[in-house]
Scaffold this motif. Structure first.
Motif, PDB file in Angstrom:
ATOM      1  N   VAL A 229       0.888  -1.343  -0.023  1.00  0.00           N
ATOM      2  CA  VAL A 229       0.084  -0.050  -0.099  1.00  0.00           C
ATOM      3  C   VAL A 229       0.821   1.272  -0.065  1.00  0.00           C
ATOM      4  N   MET A 230       1.971   1.155   0.928  1.00  0.00           N
ATOM      5  CA  MET A 230       2.747   2.367   1.061  1.00  0.00           C
ATOM      6  C   MET A 230       3.574   2.704  -0.576  1.00  0.00           C
ATOM      7  N   THR A 231       3.823   1.632  -0.911  1.00  0.00           N
ATOM      8  CA  THR A 231       4.865   1.695  -2.237  1.00  0.00           C
ATOM      9  C   THR A 231       3.985   2.148  -3.259  1.00  0.00           C
ATOM     10  N   ARG A 232       2.816   1.553  -3.411  1.00  0.00           N
ATOM     11  CA  ARG A 232       1.876   2.260  -4.593  1.00  0.00           C
ATOM     12  C   ARG A 232       1.253   3.738  -4.333  1.00  0.00           C
ATOM     13  N   ALA A 233       1.062   3.821  -3.034  1.00  0.00           N
ATOM     14  CA  ALA A 233       0.857   5.323  -2.788  1.00  0.00           C
ATOM     15  C   ALA A 233       1.676   6.166  -3.028  1.00  0.00           C
ATOM     16  N   GLN A 234       3.058   5.959  -2.450  1.00  0.00           N
ATOM     17  CA  GLN A 234       4.058   6.894  -2.993  1.00  0.00           C
ATOM     18  C   GLN A 234       4.460   6.919  -4.297  1.00  0.00           C
TER      19      GLN A 234
END
Length: 418
Positions: free
Chosen positions: A41-46
Motif C-alpha cells: 500500500v505504501m509503495t503504491r501510494a508513494q
C-alpha cells in the motif's frame, strides 16, 4: 520425582513448547502478512504521488526553482548546483526531441532510486524531470524495522503465552491422563486376583466334569468358560504391562544383559504343549552363539512370547514357524515367520494399533501394540511383513550389549586369599 511424574512433566514441557512455537509461527505469519500489505500500500501510494509530482514538474515546473527533491533539465538551461551526478539522461532528451514522445524510466544510482520523465512542453521545449526517492525508500526501511521490532515482541509474547496456556490447558490434561493410568493400574490389579481364582476354579470344574463323564455339552461349556476367563486374565496382564510401560519402560536402573537366544528357546519350550496340540512345527535357528541385549527380561519375554503366540494363532495345523536370531552390526535381530494366511501389505503398520481388526476378521487386541511399546522402550524397532497366502514375518531389532561379567567361584576367591 517418580519416573511417571518425570515423564508427565516432560510431556507438559513439550506441549508448552509446541504451543509457544505454533503461537510464534502464527504471530510471525500475521506480522509478515501485515508487513507485505503495508509495504504494498505504501509503495503504491508513494509511487502514485511521486509520479503525479514528477509529471507536474516536467510540464509546468520552474527550471530555476523546481519542487522539493526534483531537478529539471532542458537544452541550454544550467543545472542547479545540487543536481545529482549522471543527469540529465542525454539519450532521452535526444529521443524525445526527435520523436516528441514522452519517456519515463527508473534509474538506480548512488544507493538510491531516481524517477525520470522526459517530455515536450506546450511551448515546444524538451524538459527532463528527475525525482530522488531517497526519503520514500527510507520510510519503507523504517516500516520494516518497526515490523521487525513488533515481530520480536510478538515472539516474546508467544513464549509467555505458551507458558500460560500450558499451565491452563495442558497441565489438567496431563493430570487427567495420569489419573486414567492410575485407574487402569488399580482396577487391573484389583481384578487380577478374583479373575485368577475364577480361572483356577473353572479349570478344576472342567477336570471334575471330565472325570465324572458329564454330558459333552456341559464339558464343552466349561472348556469355553476356562478359555474366556483365561483371555480375560491376559487382557488384565496387558493393561498392567501397558500402565507399567507408561510409567517408564526399561528404566536404566533395571536394565541387565539378557541372553536373547536363550530367552527365545525358553519361550518356545513354554509353548510346547500348545504347539503340539495345534499340530505345528517350530524351530529356533540362526546365531550359534549367545546374543545379549540390554533390558528387562520379563518385558522382553512377554514381547517374544507375543510374537510366537500370534504366529501359533494364525498358522493352520501342519504349518511351520521359524524363530531366527541373527546379528547385524551392533543390532540383534529376532524374526518370527510362519506359514499362515498372511495379510495385505497395507495392513503391516496398522497391526500394531490397539484392537486393530484385520481384513480377514482377525482381531489382534493389545498384544502387538504392547509389543511395540516394549521394543521401543528398549531402544529398538519392530516391523511386520507379509502377503496374503504367503505367511507373515515379524522382526524385532534391539541394540546389542556386552555380556554380563563372569562370576568368580567362591572357592577361587578363597584360594586367592589363602
Amino acid at each position: 520425582m517418580r519416573p511417571s511424574e518425570h515423564a508427565e512433566s516432560a510431556a507438559v514441557g513439550r506441549a508448552r513448547l509446541r504451543i509457544a512455537v505454533i503461537t510464534g509461527l502464527i504471530i510471525t505469519l500475521l506480522v509478515t502478512v501485515v508487513g507485505v500489505v503495508a509495504d504494498t500500500v505504501m509503495t503504491r501510494a508513494q509511487s502514485d504521488q511521486v509520479w503525479r509530482e514528477l509529471r507536474y514538474g516536467a510540464s509546468r515546473g520552474d527550471l530555476s526553482s523546481p519542487p522539493v527533491c526534483t531537478w529539471l533539465y532542458a537544452h541550454g538551461a544550467t543545472p542547479l548546483a545540487n543536481a545529482p551526478a549522471g543527469f540529465p539522461v542525454r539519450a532521452d532528451l535526444d529521443r524525445v526531441g526527435a520523436s516528441g514522445d514522452t519517456v519515463e524510466r527508473t534509474v538506480r544510482r548512488a544507493d538510491t532510486v531516481y524517477l525520470v520523465r522526459t517530455q515536450v512542453r506546450a511551448d515546444g521545449s524538451v524538459v527532463q524531470a528527475v525525482f530522488d526517492m531517497r526519503f520514500q525508500l527510507a520510510d519503507r526501511r523504517h516500516l520494516w524495522y518497526a515490523l521487525g521490532v513488533a515481530e520480536v515482541v510478538g515472539l516474546i509474547a508467544a513464549a509467555l503465552t505458551g507458558l500460560v496456556l500450558g499451565r491452563l490447558s495442558v497441565a489438567p490434561l496431563a493430570e487427567a491422563l495420569a489419573r486414567q493410568r492410575r485407574f487402569v493400574t488399580d482396577a487391573s490389579h484389583e481384578l487380577r486376583t478374583p479373575v485368577t481364582q475364577v480361572y483356577t476354579r473353572a479349570q478344576v470344574l472342567a477336570r471334575q466334569a471330565k472325570a465324572a463323564q458329564l454330558p459333552a455339552a456341559h464339558r464343552d461349556g466349561l472348556t469355553r468358560l476356562v478359555g474366556s476367563v483365561g483371555r480375560l486374565g491376559a487382557v488384565l496382564d496387558d493393561l498392567l504391562l501397558s500402565a507399567s510401560l507408561a510409567a517408564g519402560p526399561a528404566r536404566p536402573a533395571e536394565r541387565v544383559p539378557v541372553d536373547l537366544t536363550a530367552l527365545a528357546r525358553s519361550v518356545v519350550e513354554e509353548e510346547a504343549e500348545r504347539i503340539r496340540d495345534s499340530g505345528l512345527t517350530v524351530t529356533v535357528g540362526g546365531a550359534r552363539r549367545t546374543l545379549f541385549v540390554g533390558g528387562i527380561e520379563s518385558a522382553l519375554r512377554r514381547a517374544v512370547g507375543e510374537l510366537l503366540s500370534n504366529a501359533i494363532s494364525h498358522t493352520p495345523a501342519g504349518g511351520r514357524i521359524e524363530v531366527t536370531l541373527t546379528r547385524s552390526g551392533s543390532t540383534v535381530e529376532l524374526t518370527v515367520s510362519d506359514t499362515g494366511p498372511g495379510f495385505e501389505a497395507a495392513e503391516a503398520e496398522r497391526l500394531f494399533e490397539r484392537f486393530h481388526r484385520a481384513g480377514d476378521g482377525g482381531r489382534y487386541g493389545l498384544g502387538l501394540a504392547l509389543l511395540r511399546e516394549v521394543v521401543t522402550g528398549h531402544g529398538g524397532t519392530v516391523a511386520a511383513a507379509g502377503r496374503p497366502g504367503r505367511g507373515a514375518r515379524f522382526t524385532i531389532r534391539l541394540p546389542e550389549c556386552a555380556p554380563p561379567p563372569a562370576r568368580v567361584p567362591a572357592s577361587a576367591v578363597g584360594a586367592g586369599h589363602g
